[in-house]
Structures are given as structure tokens and as C-alpha cells.
Motif scaffolding. Structure first.
Motif, mmCIF file in Angstrom:
data_model
loop_
_atom_site.group_PDB
_atom_site.id
_atom_site.type_symbol
_atom_site.label_atom_id
_atom_site.label_comp_id
_atom_site.label_asym_id
_atom_site.label_seq_id
_atom_site.Cartn_x
_atom_site.Cartn_y
_atom_site.Cartn_z
ATOM 1 N N LEU A 57 0.812 -1.216 0.000
ATOM 2 C CA LEU A 57 0.000 0.000 0.000
ATOM 3 C C LEU A 57 0.848 1.270 0.000
ATOM 4 O O LEU A 57 0.471 2.267 -0.619
ATOM 5 N N GLU A 58 1.976 1.226 0.700
ATOM 6 C CA GLU A 58 2.818 2.418 0.752
ATOM 7 C C GLU A 58 3.609 2.609 -0.542
ATOM 8 O O GLU A 58 3.681 3.721 -1.075
ATOM 9 N N LYS A 59 4.187 1.541 -1.050
ATOM 10 C CA LYS A 59 5.037 1.660 -2.240
ATOM 11 C C LYS A 59 4.223 1.733 -3.528
ATOM 12 O O LYS A 59 4.503 2.544 -4.406
ATOM 13 N N ASP A 60 3.192 0.905 -3.635
ATOM 14 C CA ASP A 60 2.429 0.849 -4.879
ATOM 15 C C ASP A 60 1.329 1.899 -4.958
ATOM 16 O O ASP A 60 0.998 2.384 -6.030
ATOM 17 N N LYS A 61 0.746 2.251 -3.799
ATOM 18 C CA LYS A 61 -0.396 3.155 -3.812
ATOM 19 C C LYS A 61 -0.135 4.474 -3.083
ATOM 20 O O LYS A 61 -0.977 5.366 -3.095
ATOM 21 N N GLY A 62 1.018 4.570 -2.423
ATOM 22 C CA GLY A 62 1.357 5.820 -1.744
ATOM 23 C C GLY A 62 0.509 6.118 -0.531
ATOM 24 O O GLY A 62 0.312 7.294 -0.186
ATOM 25 N N VAL A 63 0.007 5.089 0.142
ATOM 26 C CA VAL A 63 -0.842 5.270 1.326
ATOM 27 C C VAL A 63 -0.074 4.795 2.556
ATOM 28 O O VAL A 63 0.107 3.595 2.755
ATOM 29 N N PRO A 64 0.409 5.699 3.393
ATOM 30 C CA PRO A 64 1.196 5.286 4.560
ATOM 31 C C PRO A 64 0.322 4.688 5.668
ATOM 32 O O PRO A 64 -0.877 4.954 5.762
ATOM 33 N N ARG A 65 0.944 3.891 6.496
ATOM 34 C CA ARG A 65 0.234 3.284 7.627
ATOM 35 C C ARG A 65 0.041 4.306 8.738
ATOM 36 O O ARG A 65 0.828 5.239 8.895
ATOM 37 N N ASN A 66 -1.019 4.142 9.506
ATOM 38 C CA ASN A 66 -1.220 4.995 10.669
ATOM 39 C C ASN A 66 -1.194 4.152 11.942
ATOM 40 O O ASN A 66 -1.040 2.927 11.900
ATOM 41 N N ILE A 67 -1.351 4.782 13.067
ATOM 42 C CA ILE A 67 -1.156 4.136 14.359
ATOM 43 C C ILE A 67 -2.086 2.943 14.571
ATOM 44 O O ILE A 67 -1.717 1.977 15.246
ATOM 45 N N CYS A 68 -3.274 2.964 13.957
ATOM 46 C CA CYS A 68 -4.246 1.898 14.243
ATOM 47 C C CYS A 68 -3.797 0.539 13.715
ATOM 48 O O CYS A 68 -4.000 -0.487 14.377
ATOM 49 N N ILE A 69 -3.173 0.485 12.547
ATOM 50 C CA ILE A 69 -2.695 -0.795 12.032
ATOM 51 C C ILE A 69 -1.511 -1.285 12.867
ATOM 52 O O ILE A 69 -1.343 -2.494 13.095
ATOM 53 N N GLY A 70 -0.697 -0.349 13.371
ATOM 54 C CA GLY A 70 0.412 -0.733 14.237
ATOM 55 C C GLY A 70 -0.070 -1.293 15.559
ATOM 56 O O GLY A 70 0.433 -2.324 16.044
ATOM 57 N N LEU A 71 -1.062 -0.630 16.165
ATOM 58 C CA LEU A 71 -1.639 -1.141 17.411
ATOM 59 C C LEU A 71 -2.273 -2.504 17.187
ATOM 60 O O LEU A 71 -2.152 -3.404 18.034
ATOM 61 N N ALA A 72 -2.950 -2.664 16.055
ATOM 62 C CA ALA A 72 -3.583 -3.946 15.740
ATOM 63 C C ALA A 72 -2.545 -5.058 15.692
ATOM 64 O O ALA A 72 -2.741 -6.145 16.262
ATOM 65 N N ALA A 73 -1.413 -4.809 15.041
ATOM 66 C CA ALA A 73 -0.377 -5.825 14.915
ATOM 67 C C ALA A 73 0.199 -6.202 16.274
ATOM 68 O O ALA A 73 0.343 -7.385 16.601
ATOM 69 N N VAL A 74 0.517 -5.197 17.088
ATOM 70 C CA VAL A 74 1.109 -5.462 18.401
ATOM 71 C C VAL A 74 0.142 -6.221 19.294
ATOM 72 O O VAL A 74 0.503 -7.225 19.933
ATOM 73 N N LEU A 75 -1.103 -5.777 19.340
ATOM 74 C CA LEU A 75 -2.072 -6.391 20.248
ATOM 75 C C LEU A 75 -2.467 -7.789 19.787
ATOM 76 O O LEU A 75 -2.689 -8.684 20.614
ATOM 77 N N LEU A 76 -2.559 -8.005 18.478
ATOM 78 C CA LEU A 76 -2.819 -9.362 17.981
ATOM 79 C C LEU A 76 -1.672 -10.299 18.349
ATOM 80 O O LEU A 76 -1.899 -11.447 18.757
ATOM 81 N N ASP A 77 -0.453 -9.819 18.218
ATOM 82 C CA ASP A 77 0.695 -10.649 18.573
ATOM 83 C C ASP A 77 0.763 -10.909 20.075
ATOM 84 O O ASP A 77 1.398 -11.879 20.506
ATOM 85 N N MET A 78 0.109 -10.068 20.867
ATOM 86 C CA MET A 78 0.043 -10.289 22.311
ATOM 87 C C MET A 78 -1.056 -11.283 22.679
ATOM 88 O O MET A 78 -1.172 -11.669 23.846
ATOM 89 N N GLY A 79 -1.860 -11.672 21.688
ATOM 90 C CA GLY A 79 -2.883 -12.674 21.928
ATOM 91 C C GLY A 79 -4.293 -12.152 22.051
ATOM 92 O O GLY A 79 -5.220 -12.926 22.324
ATOM 93 N N TYR A 80 -4.497 -10.859 21.844
ATOM 94 C CA TYR A 80 -5.843 -10.297 21.941
ATOM 95 C C TYR A 80 -6.622 -10.536 20.649
ATOM 96 O O TYR A 80 -6.046 -10.568 19.553
ATOM 97 N N ALA A 81 -7.926 -10.715 20.774
ATOM 98 C CA ALA A 81 -8.796 -10.908 19.618
ATOM 99 C C ALA A 81 -9.019 -9.565 18.921
ATOM 100 O O ALA A 81 -8.874 -8.506 19.544
ATOM 101 N N PRO A 82 -9.376 -9.588 17.626
ATOM 102 C CA PRO A 82 -9.568 -8.324 16.899
ATOM 103 C C PRO A 82 -10.510 -7.345 17.587
ATOM 104 O O PRO A 82 -10.202 -6.146 17.675
ATOM 105 N N GLU A 83 -11.658 -7.829 18.084
ATOM 106 C CA GLU A 83 -12.601 -6.910 18.726
ATOM 107 C C GLU A 83 -12.044 -6.365 20.037
ATOM 108 O O GLU A 83 -12.397 -5.255 20.460
ATOM 109 N N GLN A 84 -11.160 -7.120 20.687
ATOM 110 C CA GLN A 84 -10.560 -6.641 21.929
ATOM 111 C C GLN A 84 -9.528 -5.551 21.662
ATOM 112 O O GLN A 84 -9.315 -4.677 22.497
#
Length: 279
Positions: A182-209
């Protein structure tokens, strides 16, 4: 009858998810840890609590020009901290603004994780799954940064993740692969929400949590604006110019008293309100 595992008040002690608040948690648990327990029902480890504490600081973006915080200030300006605080909460449960977006971003990462399966180290397979996800969804929430080239909160989270080794998590790696497209091909940078999602999912939390955690860990921004605005009680905030207000509800209805007065005003001029002839 209330069925709950949240808490129970005993004589001389309060249980919180089976832990004694005054005996077990006092002196060992933090506010962020209590919030995480409230969301997931399980006490975080010391390492997880440190990550949650860091997240709470990283998301502490309290600029009152952000419109949910502006709404908080507008309502609090009439003197009520709680009214303004609640108004701000009602403005962010959705996919447009605020940390609630984290859950939508997490759902996309979880979908990608399922598609990749055990091929996480196969770059070609991951790239194919990424492109299929983007084609299928069209828009992936958690990407897009208005008015600036990058999200400073995401930059801080990336640096923290690298220092703590969180960037080796499966969902973080998938976020990087998704961002690479998305960043290289479409020029859309990531924001904090996708980063938080990745960290919290890796910590074992469910998406809705993840959306609930991210939102509740950011409450300082609402508290600060609600308290300051309620103290200031700015006259400018209390006098919203009528030309900036547009009513979008049902048409106004006249009250019985207003109807009666209008009827009386249409009576013959020689009669007063009491029905007696004019002098």
C-alpha cells in the motif's frame, strides 16, 4: 440476577476477575493492567503490561482541534466534566476516526494471517495473499495519514517495537508486507491503528478486543480536555453562532400553551385575555 465473572464485593476485600484487589493487585498491578483485565478478563504479564503502558503514552495525542475532542470541550464548557467526556466517547465508536479503528485493522490482519497459514516465511506466498486481500477489500483501514507524510505515533511505535523485538511478531510482519504494497504501490502510509492492531494481535488479543483496548488506553486525551474546558467555561464555546447550527431533526411542534396563545391573539381586538370587553 446478574451473571458475571468480573467482580465480587466481600467483607473487607474486593475480588476482580478472581484476584483480591486489596491483597493481590495492590502494589503490583497498574491502571493499564486493570483496563486490560476488564477487556480480556485475564491479567497481563509484566512484559505485556510494559507494552500496554508504552501504548498509553504513544496514543496520548490530545490536541483539541481533533473533532471528537473539540466536541468534548464544547459540551464540557457548560461546566460538566462528565457530560463532555461522554459526548466525546459517543463520537468515536466507528471506522472513521479514533482508536476504535484498530479493531477493523486487526480484522484485516487476522484475515491475512488465516490466508497465509504456515507460509509466513514464503515471501511470494505472502505477497500474493496481500494483493488478494487488497483486491478483495478495496480499502484497508489503518492506512492513510492526513496532512502529514507519516503518523508520528506510528513512527514512535515502530521504534519501540524494534527496540523490544515486537517487530518479529507474525502480525507485525504481515503488517509490514501489507504496508509494502500500500505504501510503495499506492502511496498510502500506515497509521497508528494498524500498528496497534499488529502489536495487540501478537500479544494474543482478539480483533474486537484490540479496538476496546486501544480506545480505553487513550482516555487521558478526553479527560484532559473535559477537565480544562469545564474549568474555563469559555463564553465563546457557550455561544455557538446560529449561522453555524443546522437542525436536521423532525419539524418543531408547538406546545399546547403556544397554540393557546396563538388562538388568543387571533381573537377580536375588543376582548382581553380574560374575556372582558376592553374599556
Amino acid at each position: 440476577m446478574i451473571s458475571t465473572r468480573v467482580a465480587k464485593h466481600l467483607y473487607g476485600e474486593n475480588l476482580y476477575f478472581g484476584h483480591r484487589s486489596l491483597g493481590d493487585l495492590l502494589g503490583t498491578e497498574s491502571m493499564t493492567g486493570l483496563v486490560a483485565m476488564g477487556v480480556a478478563g485475564a491479567q497481563p504479564t509484566r512484559e505485556q503490561r510494559e507494552v500496554l503502558d508504552a501504548i498509553a503514552v504513544i496514543v496520548n495525542s490530545a490536541d483539541p482541534r481533533i473533532w471528537p475532542l473539540k466536541l468534548t470541550r464544547l459540551v464540557s464548557s457548560y461546566g460538566s466534566v462528565m457530560a463532555g467526556y461522554c459526548a466525546g466517547q459517543l463520537a468515536v465508536e466507528g471506522e472513521r476516526i479514533g482508536y476504535w479503528v484498530t479493531g477493523y485493522a486487526a480484522a484485516a490482519l487476522a484475515e491475512l494471517r488465516t490466508a497465509v497459514g504456515d507460509r509466513i516465511d514464503d515471501d511470494a506466498a505472502v505477497d500474493a495473499c496481500v494483493r488478494a486481500l487488497v483486491a478483495r477489500r478495496g480499502r484497508v483501514l489503518g492506512f492513510g495519514v492526513p496532512l502529514r507524510p507519516s503518523d508520528e505515533r506510528m513512527d514512535a511505535l515502530s521504534a519501540y517495537a524494534q527496540a523490544r523485538g515486537l517487530d518479529r511478531g507474525v502480525h507485525w510482519r504481515l503488517m509490514d508486507a501489507l504496508a509494502g504494497h500500500l505504501e510503495k504501490d499506492k502511496g498510502v502510509p500506515r497509521n497508528i491503528c494498524i500498528g496497534l492492531a499488529a502489536v495487540l494481535l501478537d500479544m494474543g488479543y482478539a480483533p474486537e478486543q484490540t479496538s476496546r483496548l486501544a480506545h480505553f488506553l487513550s482516555q487521558s486525551v478526553f479527560v484532559a480536555n473535559a477537565c480544562e474546558a469545564a474549568t474555563q467555561q469559555s463564553p465563546e464555546m457557550q455561544r455557538l453562532p446560529p449561522e453555524h447550527v443546522e437542525y436536521a431533526g423532525a419539524p418543531r411542534r408547538e406546545s399546547p400553551r403556544a397554540l393557546a396563545r396563538r388562538h388568543e391573539s387571533s381573537a377580536p381586538a375588543e376582548y382581553m385575555d380574560d374575556g372582558l370587553p376592553c374599556a
